[in-house]
Design an enzyme around this catalytic site. Structure first.
Site, PDB file in Angstrom:
ATOM      1  CB  SER A 139      -0.810  -0.066   1.342  1.00 13.23           C
ATOM      2  OG  SER A 139      -1.534   1.348   1.476  1.00 13.23           O
ATOM      3  CE1 TYR A 152      -3.943  -1.857   5.658  1.00 13.42           C
ATOM      4  CE2 TYR A 152      -3.560   0.573   4.971  1.00 13.42           C
ATOM      5  CZ  TYR A 152      -3.840  -0.967   4.899  1.00 13.42           C
ATOM      6  OH  TYR A 152      -4.273  -1.307   3.211  1.00 13.42           O
TER       7      TYR A 152
HETATM    8  P1  NDP Z   1     -11.523  -5.664   0.470  1.00 11.30           P
HETATM    9  O1  NDP Z   1     -12.057  -5.536   1.853  1.00 11.30           O
HETATM   10  O2  NDP Z   1     -12.663  -5.505  -0.583  1.00 11.30           O
HETATM   11  O3  NDP Z   1     -11.116  -6.960   0.288  1.00 11.30           O
HETATM   12  C1  NDP Z   1     -10.293  -7.691   1.284  1.00 11.30           C
HETATM   13  C2  NDP Z   1     -10.137  -9.193   0.978  1.00 11.30           C
HETATM   14  O4  NDP Z   1      -9.333  -9.865   2.125  1.00 11.30           O
HETATM   15  C3  NDP Z   1     -11.536 -10.016   1.284  1.00 11.30           C
HETATM   16  O5  NDP Z   1     -11.564 -10.724   0.025  1.00 11.30           O
HETATM   17  C4  NDP Z   1     -11.529 -10.644   2.233  1.00 11.30           C
HETATM   18  O6  NDP Z   1     -12.293 -11.834   2.226  1.00 11.30           O
HETATM   19  C5  NDP Z   1      -9.967 -10.866   2.415  1.00 11.30           C
HETATM   20  N1  NDP Z   1      -9.619 -11.041   3.943  1.00 11.30           N
HETATM   21  C6  NDP Z   1      -9.624 -10.038   4.930  1.00 11.30           C
HETATM   22  N2  NDP Z   1      -9.086 -10.837   6.011  1.00 11.30           N
HETATM   23  C7  NDP Z   1      -8.946 -11.915   5.854  1.00 11.30           C
HETATM   24  C8  NDP Z   1      -8.637 -13.215   6.364  1.00 11.30           C
HETATM   25  N3  NDP Z   1      -8.278 -13.284   7.912  1.00 11.30           N
HETATM   26  N4  NDP Z   1      -8.538 -14.425   5.837  1.00 11.30           N
HETATM   27  C9  NDP Z   1      -8.641 -14.619   4.554  1.00 11.30           C
HETATM   28  N5  NDP Z   1      -9.192 -13.771   3.595  1.00 11.30           N
HETATM   29  C10 NDP Z   1      -9.385 -12.257   4.425  1.00 11.30           C
HETATM   30  O7  NDP Z   1     -10.546  -4.633   0.323  1.00 11.30           O
HETATM   31  P2  NDP Z   1      -9.395  -4.419  -1.012  1.00 11.30           P
HETATM   32  O8  NDP Z   1      -9.625  -5.499  -2.020  1.00 11.30           O
HETATM   33  O9  NDP Z   1      -9.304  -2.864  -1.059  1.00 11.30           O
HETATM   34  O10 NDP Z   1      -8.104  -4.812  -0.439  1.00 11.30           O
HETATM   35  C11 NDP Z   1      -7.195  -5.878  -0.598  1.00 11.30           C
HETATM   36  C12 NDP Z   1      -5.775  -5.703  -0.299  1.00 11.30           C
HETATM   37  O11 NDP Z   1      -5.262  -4.264  -0.811  1.00 11.30           O
HETATM   38  C13 NDP Z   1      -5.592  -5.684   1.295  1.00 11.30           C
HETATM   39  O12 NDP Z   1      -4.384  -6.257   1.731  1.00 11.30           O
HETATM   40  C14 NDP Z   1      -5.686  -4.092   1.475  1.00 11.30           C
HETATM   41  O13 NDP Z   1      -4.666  -3.883   2.675  1.00 11.30           O
HETATM   42  C15 NDP Z   1      -4.917  -3.536   0.387  1.00 11.30           C
HETATM   43  N6  NDP Z   1      -4.899  -2.307  -0.010  1.00 11.30           N
HETATM   44  C16 NDP Z   1      -6.276  -1.658  -0.136  1.00 11.30           C
HETATM   45  C17 NDP Z   1      -6.504  -0.079  -0.673  1.00 11.30           C
HETATM   46  C18 NDP Z   1      -7.602   0.246  -0.751  1.00 11.30           C
HETATM   47  O14 NDP Z   1      -7.714   1.604  -0.680  1.00 11.30           O
HETATM   48  N7  NDP Z   1      -8.819  -0.544  -1.039  1.00 11.30           N
HETATM   49  C19 NDP Z   1      -5.106   0.278  -1.162  1.00 11.30           C
HETATM   50  C20 NDP Z   1      -3.924  -0.286  -1.044  1.00 11.30           C
HETATM   51  C21 NDP Z   1      -3.847  -1.438  -0.423  1.00 11.30           C
HETATM   52  P3  NDP Z   1     -13.273 -12.529   3.541  1.00 11.30           P
HETATM   53  O15 NDP Z   1     -13.641 -11.398   4.262  1.00 11.30           O
HETATM   54  O16 NDP Z   1     -14.166 -13.297   2.611  1.00 11.30           O
HETATM   55  O17 NDP Z   1     -12.179 -13.452   4.103  1.00 11.30           O
HETATM   56  C1  8X3 Z   2      -5.182   1.296   1.929  1.00  7.93           C
HETATM   57  C2  8X3 Z   2      -5.378   2.627   1.404  1.00  7.93           C
HETATM   58  O1  8X3 Z   2      -5.228   5.317   2.337  1.00  7.93           O
HETATM   59  O2  8X3 Z   2      -5.367   3.546   4.026  1.00  7.93           O
HETATM   60  O3  8X3 Z   2      -4.117   0.749   2.121  1.00  7.93           O
HETATM   61  O4  8X3 Z   2      -3.378   3.944   2.797  1.00  7.93           O
HETATM   62  S1  8X3 Z   2      -4.670   3.954   2.689  1.00  7.93           S
END
Ligand code: NDP
Ligand code: 8X3
Length: 252
Positions: A139, A152
């Site tokens: 991220s 985080y």
């Molecule tokens: P979502 O919340 O849409 O997706 C997160 C996914 O992670 C879900 O499929 C969830 O599935 C899974 N997950 C969470 N906890 C667990 C667990 N304990 N075991 C297995 N699966 C898990 O968020 P994003 O798609 O945005 O996020 C994906 C990644 O990108 C994350 O690592 C996030 O930190 C990172 N990220 C996101 C950004 C954003 O602004 N959206 C920016 C930068 C990075 P389920 O709940 O079904 O288990």
């Molecule tokens: C998820 C996006 O804005 O919290 O990694 O950095 S932010």
């Protein structure tokens, strides 16, 4: 025989979009998350000729993760070529002294230890195949820190460090390691962070166009479709309106 990609956190956001894009390019899929119903619905949307395996597992449970990966059919293990360590979350946002221990534990256990457990189970398969590519979803929070982001940000800095460390440890095994660091993207991320408060989640994306999951999927496809001799070590991918972790274009 199709190559397979294993995507953690495939039930929504970046993971689900990546699954669809790679399936449309002929990849077999191994989809891991906790919500079985979401994974099953995703599989229904895929082209019918695509082989997809669902692994319902919490990445925080090392035994469950290892057993799930070991239970894959032999033909999937031998054709596994890509791991996307994407499962992750932020829980809460606020000053360090007001943070909840249970929120900290969830973030550290999921974003850092979960990524390690999955990698530990998958790397022997990639080594046996003499080829592989691991992409860790970090991220902008792994490059910078911002107010209230403390734990985080620390977990994503750890992911960034692990990407660099894994690349060194795996260079002799023909296994590429890449880091992808997105900025703000509208998915379920903020709904999870603000514990179901949809209005607060929506406000994160007010007044500008954030990234969407498809942007991340297309970038992953680009990273994975480079020739064998090319590895993209690291990409920071931001919305045009986001200049750094906490600086956004003024609202119109
Ligand atoms: P979502 O919340 O849409 O997706 C997160 C996914 O992670 C879900 O499929 C969830 O599935 C899974 N997950 C969470 N906890 C667990 C667990 N304990 N075991 C297995 N699966 C898990 O968020 P994003 O798609 O945005 O996020 C994906 C990644 O990108 C994350 O690592 C996030 O930190 C990172 N990220 C996101 C950004 C954003 O602004 N959206 C920016 C930068 C990075 P389920 O709940 O079904 O288990
Ligand atoms: C998820 C996006 O804005 O919290 O990694 O950095 S932010």
């Amino acid at each position: 025989m199709a190559s397979f990609i294993l995507i953690t956190g495939a039930s929504s956001g970046f993971g689900a979009a990546t699954a669809k894009l790679f399936a449309s390019n002929g990849y077999g899929l191994v989809l891991m998350a906790r919500r079985k119903d979401k994974l099953e619905a995703l599989v229904q949307e895929l082209p019918k000729n695509i082989e997809a395996h669902i692994l319902v597992a919490d990445v925080r449970d090392e035994v469950l993760v290892t057993n799930a990966i070991n239970s894959l059919p032999e033909h999937v293990k031998t054709a596994l070529s890509i791991l996307v360590n994407n499962a992750g979350l932020a829980v809460g946002k606020g000053p360090i002294d007001q943070g909840l221990i249970e929120d900290w534990d969830r973030m550290v256990d999921t974003n850092v230890k979960g990524l390690l457990y999955v990698s530990r189970a998958v790397i022997p398969l990639l080594k046996a195949n003499n080829k592989g590519h691991i992409i860790n979803i970090a991220s902008i929070a792994g490059k910078e820190v911002y107010p209230g982001g403390n734990v985080y940000c620390a977990t994503k800095h750890a992911v960034d460090a692990l990407s660099r460390a894994m690349r060194i440890d795996l260079v002799n095994y023909n296994i590429k390691v890449s880091n992808l660091a997105p900025g703000a993207a509208e998915t379920e991320f903020s709904i999870v962070r603000f514990k179901g408060n949809e209005a607060q989640a929506k406000s994160v994306y007010d007044g500008y166009s954030p990234l969407v999951a498809q942007d991340i999927a297309e970038t992953l496809w680009f990273m994975c479709s480079r020739p064998d001799h090319v590895n993209i070590n690291d990409i920071t991918l931001m919305a045009s309106a986001q200049a750094s972790a906490a600086v956004f274009a003024e609202k119109e």
